[in-house]
Scaffold this motif. Structure first.
Motif, PDB file in Angstrom:
ATOM      1  N   ALA A 119       0.830  -1.211   0.000  1.00 18.67           N
ATOM      2  CA  ALA A 119       0.000   0.000   0.000  1.00 18.67           C
ATOM      3  C   ALA A 119       0.864   1.260   0.000  1.00 18.67           C
ATOM      4  O   ALA A 119       0.559   2.237  -0.700  1.00 18.67           O
ATOM      5  N   ALA A 120       1.952   1.249   0.755  1.00 13.39           N
ATOM      6  CA  ALA A 120       2.861   2.405   0.791  1.00 13.39           C
ATOM      7  C   ALA A 120       3.471   2.640  -0.583  1.00 13.39           C
ATOM      8  O   ALA A 120       3.577   3.786  -1.042  1.00 13.39           O
ATOM      9  N   LEU A 121       3.873   1.566  -1.251  1.00  9.97           N
ATOM     10  CA  LEU A 121       4.416   1.709  -2.601  1.00  9.97           C
ATOM     11  C   LEU A 121       3.366   2.230  -3.567  1.00  9.97           C
ATOM     12  O   LEU A 121       3.649   3.065  -4.422  1.00  9.97           O
ATOM     13  N   GLY A 122       2.141   1.767  -3.422  1.00  6.71           N
ATOM     14  CA  GLY A 122       1.056   2.246  -4.284  1.00  6.71           C
ATOM     15  C   GLY A 122       0.824   3.735  -4.118  1.00  6.71           C
ATOM     16  O   GLY A 122       0.651   4.462  -5.103  1.00  6.71           O
TER      17      GLY A 122
ATOM     18  N   SER B 283      10.372   4.460  -5.425  1.00  8.84           N
ATOM     19  CA  SER B 283      10.070   3.213  -4.709  1.00  8.84           C
ATOM     20  C   SER B 283      11.018   2.990  -3.544  1.00  8.84           C
ATOM     21  O   SER B 283      10.582   2.641  -2.440  1.00  8.84           O
ATOM     22  N   SER B 284      12.302   3.179  -3.770  1.00 10.05           N
ATOM     23  CA  SER B 284      13.280   2.966  -2.700  1.00 10.05           C
ATOM     24  C   SER B 284      13.061   3.941  -1.557  1.00 10.05           C
ATOM     25  O   SER B 284      13.082   3.550  -0.382  1.00 10.05           O
ATOM     26  N   LEU B 285      12.843   5.201  -1.892  1.00 12.74           N
ATOM     27  CA  LEU B 285      12.617   6.200  -0.853  1.00 12.74           C
ATOM     28  C   LEU B 285      11.308   5.931  -0.112  1.00 12.74           C
ATOM     29  O   LEU B 285      11.242   6.056   1.117  1.00 12.74           O
ATOM     30  N   ALA B 286      10.271   5.520  -0.837  1.00 11.70           N
ATOM     31  CA  ALA B 286       8.997   5.197  -0.191  1.00 11.70           C
ATOM     32  C   ALA B 286       9.163   4.039   0.791  1.00 11.70           C
ATOM     33  O   ALA B 286       8.587   4.065   1.888  1.00 11.70           O
TER      34      ALA B 286
ATOM     35  N   LEU C  76       9.315  15.472  -2.870  1.00 10.21           N
ATOM     36  CA  LEU C  76       9.646  14.859  -1.593  1.00 10.21           C
ATOM     37  C   LEU C  76       8.595  15.140  -0.528  1.00 10.21           C
ATOM     38  O   LEU C  76       8.195  14.235   0.204  1.00 10.21           O
ATOM     39  N   ALA C  77       8.112  16.379  -0.430  1.00  6.12           N
ATOM     40  CA  ALA C  77       7.119  16.714   0.594  1.00  6.12           C
ATOM     41  C   ALA C  77       5.854  15.878   0.421  1.00  6.12           C
ATOM     42  O   ALA C  77       5.294  15.380   1.407  1.00  6.12           O
ATOM     43  N   SER C  78       5.406  15.688  -0.808  1.00  6.97           N
ATOM     44  CA  SER C  78       4.211  14.879  -1.051  1.00  6.97           C
ATOM     45  C   SER C  78       4.448  13.418  -0.692  1.00  6.97           C
ATOM     46  O   SER C  78       3.561  12.749  -0.142  1.00  6.97           O
ATOM     47  N   LEU C  79       5.629  12.920  -0.987  1.00 12.80           N
ATOM     48  CA  LEU C  79       5.957  11.534  -0.667  1.00 12.80           C
ATOM     49  C   LEU C  79       5.981  11.313   0.847  1.00 12.80           C
ATOM     50  O   LEU C  79       5.399  10.356   1.354  1.00 12.80           O
ATOM     51  N   VAL C  80       6.625  12.217   1.580  1.00 13.74           N
ATOM     52  CA  VAL C  80       6.666  12.105   3.040  1.00 13.74           C
ATOM     53  C   VAL C  80       5.258  12.228   3.605  1.00 13.74           C
ATOM     54  O   VAL C  80       4.846  11.456   4.475  1.00 13.74           O
ATOM     55  N   SER C  81       4.487  13.201   3.113  1.00 12.19           N
ATOM     56  CA  SER C  81       3.114  13.397   3.593  1.00 12.19           C
ATOM     57  C   SER C  81       2.250  12.164   3.349  1.00 12.19           C
ATOM     58  O   SER C  81       1.482  11.748   4.223  1.00 12.19           O
ATOM     59  N   ALA C  82       2.354  11.577   2.154  1.00 14.98           N
ATOM     60  CA  ALA C  82       1.559  10.392   1.837  1.00 14.98           C
ATOM     61  C   ALA C  82       1.944   9.221   2.739  1.00 14.98           C
ATOM     62  O   ALA C  82       1.081   8.465   3.194  1.00 14.98           O
TER      63      ALA C  82
END
Length: 161
Positions: free
Chosen positions: A6-9, A58-61, A26-32
């Motif tokens: 789910a996190a990857l999605g 993907s790696s950062l997520a 990056l901000a959107s990725l951290v927020s999500a």
């Protein structure tokens, strides 16, 4: 495993598929990543705008998801009196991201390396990143240095939950 998928999605849905660049910020990725925990404790997400190349998303997520999972088990996201700051800044050697948890008491993880630790280590290698950890009874700090995570923008983006 379902939470990791789910996190990857969520991370993949942030990439801009309308351009050839395939960027996410990056901000959107951290927020999500932290969205499921926003009602747990105060969370601050802060840093300059950073565009992330699609091949790093993907790696950062996975790194961010595993940090959140560990925080629920052992740190601030598993308490009701803690706080979490996720900040980043540009440095000459690349981008530095800091994950800082504050809580009245931190639970020590079990000895050994679990699946989550292996996922983080593998993702860090893919990003050619280095990591430093520091913890004491009331705090945990994870500093990740990314030598080349993607192009940057000059605008400041700040999100507070």
């Amino acid at each position: 495993m379902r939470d990791r998928i789910a996190a990857l999605g969520r991370a993949h849905s942030l990439a801009d598929h309308t351009t050839d660049q395939g960027m996410s910020d990056l901000a959107s990725l951290v927020s999500a990543t932290l969205q499921p925990y926003r009602d747990h404790i105060p969370i601050v997400i802060e840093g300059p705008a950073v565009a992330i190349d699609w091949r790093y998303v993907s790696s950062l997520a996975m790194i961010l998801h595993e940090c959140a999972t560990n925080s629920v088990k052992y740190g601030a996201l598993g308490t009701d009196d803690g706080s979490l700051d996720v900040t980043w800044e540009h440095r000459p050697e690349g981008l530095t991201l800091e994950w800082v948890e504050r809580m009245t008491r931190r639970t020590e993880p079990a000895a050994g390396r679990g699946f989550g630790t292996l996922m983080i280590e593998m993702s860090l290698r893919q990003l050619e990143a280095t990591v430093e950890r520091h913890s004491d009874e009331g705090s945990y700090r994870l500093t990740i240095n990314f030598p080349n995570i993607g192009p940057t923008a000059e605008l400041e983006r700040v999100a507070n939950f």
